[in-house]
Design an enzyme around this catalytic site. Structure first.
Site, PDB file in Angstrom:
ATOM      1  N   ASP A 264     -77.807 -73.514 -29.077  1.00 23.90           N
ATOM      2  CA  ASP A 264     -78.984 -74.137 -28.493  1.00 23.90           C
ATOM      3  C   ASP A 264     -78.560 -75.084 -27.380  1.00 23.90           C
ATOM      4  O   ASP A 264     -77.366 -75.372 -27.192  1.00 23.90           O
ATOM      5  CB  ASP A 264     -79.860 -74.825 -29.541  1.00 23.90           C
ATOM      6  N   ASP A 307     -85.403 -73.764 -28.343  1.00 28.29           N
ATOM      7  CA  ASP A 307     -84.265 -73.576 -27.430  1.00 28.29           C
ATOM      8  C   ASP A 307     -83.093 -72.891 -28.129  1.00 28.29           C
ATOM      9  O   ASP A 307     -82.003 -72.835 -27.586  1.00 28.29           O
ATOM     10  CB  ASP A 307     -83.823 -74.924 -26.863  1.00 28.29           C
TER      11      ASP A 307
END
Length: 397
Positions: A264, A307
Site C-alpha cells: 500500500d 490504497d
C-alpha cells in the site's frame, strides 16, 4: 450470358437503399450508445457509397458533369473517407490514408477530361476501378494491422470484405483495358453488372462487421467494469475471488508454487487530507501504472481495497516475489513529483509464499502481517511474511 443478365438499375437502387439504412443506423448508434471515434465518418462514407450511384443512375436526366463526374467523385471520396475513418477506429497511422489521397486530384483531372474533352466510358471505368482497388486493398491492410485489440473474427471479416472488393476492382480494370469501348454503361456486360452486386455485398458485409466489432467492444467494456477497477485499471476483488477459486480448484494446482505481494501507499491518508482526493487518486493511478509495467504474464495485480494492492504470482518462490517487490518499490520512488502535486510517494510491501496444504486466508494473513511489519520498521521497505509463518492449516478433502 443474357440468361444471367442483371438489372443494373435495380441493383443501383438496392445499393442506395442499404447505404442510407446502414448510415442512419450508425449515426443513431453514435448518438445513443458509447461514442466511437471515427464512427460518424464511417457512417458518412457508407452514405456516400449510396449517393454516388444515385447520381450515376440519373444520367440523361441531369447533366453529365453532375451524373458522371460528381457521382463518381462522391464514390471515390466515400471510399477515401472509409479508409481514413478505419485508420481512427482501428488505431492505425493515418499517413496511409493521406498517401492514397494524393492520387485523388489526378483521378479527378482524368475523370473530367474523359467526360468533357474526350468522352470515353471505358477510360473512366479503368481509372475509377484502379483507384478503388488501391483504396480498398489499403483499407484491408489498415483494418488487419490496426493496433486496437478488437474481436479477431470481426476484424478479419471487415478486412476480407475490402480485400475482395479491391481485388475485383483490379480484375475489372484489366478486363476493361482488354475490352472495346463501352457504349451504354447501364446496359453493359456481366463484369460491370457484378460491380453493382459486389457493391451491395460490400456495404452489407462491412456494416455487419462493424456492428459485430462494436458489439464486441461493448461486451469488453462490460467485462472491464465487472472485473477491473476503473481508477487504477487493476483487477478488482471480484476478479481476485475468481482467480483464487480457479487456483485452488484442484490439489495439483494447490501444490504448484505461488507467492503473493501485499502493498500500500505510505501515509496515503495524509496525502488525501493535505492535497485532496484528486491528488490521492492521481497517486493511486501512478503507482498502479508502475505495477502494471513491472509485472509479467505470470503475475496478476488486484486492487484489494483503498490504497492496498495484492499481486498474485503463479509459479514463483519467495525470493522471486521479494525481487519483484523491490523492483516495484524502487520504481515508485522514481515517479516525478510534478505529476503528483510535489509529493514523494513510497510504498511498503509484505511478501509470502504459499505453504503446502495452506489455506488462502492463512497466506493472505501472513502477507498482511508482513506489510504492517514493514510499516512499523519505517515504511518504504519489503518484509518477508515467511518469518511470521503460522502453523499450516490442512485442507479437508
Amino acid at each position: 450470358m443474357d440468361a444471367f443478365s442483371l438489372d443494373m438499375r435495380t441493383l443501383n437502387f438496392i445499393i442506395i437503399l442499404f447505404s442510407f439504412i446502414y448510415a442512419l443506423g450508425f449515426m443513431l448508434f453514435q448518438r445513443t450508445q458509447l461514442r466511437v471515434s471515427g464512427l460518424t465518418m464511417f457512417a458518412v462514407a457508407i452514405l456516400g457509397i449510396g449517393l454516388g450511384p444515385m447520381l450515376i443512375g440519373l444520367r440523361g436526366v441531369v447533366p453529365d458533369w453532375a451524373s458522371i463526374v460528381v457521382g463518381n467523385l462522391i464514390i471515390l471520396m466515400a471510399f477515401q473517407l472509409n479508409l481514413y475513418s478505419l485508420c481512427i477506429i482501428r488505431q492505425y497511422n493515418k499517413n496511409m490514408a493521406f498517401a492514397v489521397a494524393t492520387g485523388l486530384p489526378l483521378v479527378i483531372t482524368f475523370l473530367v477530361y474523359f467526360t468533357t474533352q474526350f468522352p470515353s466510358t471505358r477510360a473512366r471505368v479503368m481509372i475509377i476501378s484502379f483507384y478503388l482497388s488501391t483504396i480498398c486493398i489499403t483499407t484491408a491492410y489498415v483494418v488487419y494491422k490496426g493496433q486496437r485489440n478488437d474481436f479477431k473474427l470481426a476484424v478479419n471479416m471487415l478486412s476480407g470484405s475490402f480485400a475482395f472488393f479491391g481485388l475485383y476492382m483490379l480484375f475489372r480494370t484489366i478486363y476493361t483495358f482488354l475490352s472495346a469501348e463501352i457504349d451504354d454503361y447501364m446496359e453493359t456486360g456481366m463484369v460491370h453488372q457484378l460491380t453493382f452486386l459486389f457493391s451491395i455485398i460490400l456495404v452489407v458485409s462491412i456494416s455487419f462487421s462493424m456492428l459485430w466489432l462494436l458489439y464486441a467492444r461493448l461486451v469488453q467494456s462490460i467485462h472491464e467494469l465487472s472485473y477491473f477497477d476503473p481508477l487504477t485499471k487493476l483487477r478488482n476483488r471480484r476478479a481476485l475471488e475468481m482467480h483464487v477459486r480457479k487456483r485452488f480448484a484442484g490439489r495439483l494446482m494447490r501444490l504448484k508454487p505461488m507467492s503473493i505481494i501485499m502493498l500500500d501507499v505510505d501515509r496515503f491518508k495524509r496525502i488525501n487530507d493535505d492535497c485532496g482526493h484528486i491528488v490521492g487518486d492521481r497517486v493511486l493511478r501512478k503507482v498502479s501504472e508502475v505495477i502494471r509495467q513491472q509485472i509479467n504474464a505470470d503475475a496478476t495485480a488486484f486492487r484489494f481495497g483503498g490504497d492496498e494492492v495484492m499481486i498474485v504470482i503463479d509459479g514463483a518462490n519467495l525470493d522471486s516475489a521479494i525481487e519483484l517487490a523491490e523492483t516495484i518499490r524502487k520504481q515508485v520512488l522514481l515517479i516525478p513529483q510534478n505529476e503528483i502535486a510535489g509529493q514523494t510517494v513510497t510504498c511498503s510491501f509484505g511478501v509470502a509464499q504459499l505453504n503446502q496444504n495452506e489455506l488462502w486466508d492463512s497466506l493472505v494473513s501472513r502477507a498482511d502481517k508482513a506489510l504492517y511489519q514493514a510499516k512499523e520498521q519505517g515504511r518504504n521497505r519489503v518484509s518477508d511474511g515467511d518469518l511470521l509463518s503460522e502453523q499450516p492449516i490442512a485442507i479437508k478433502a
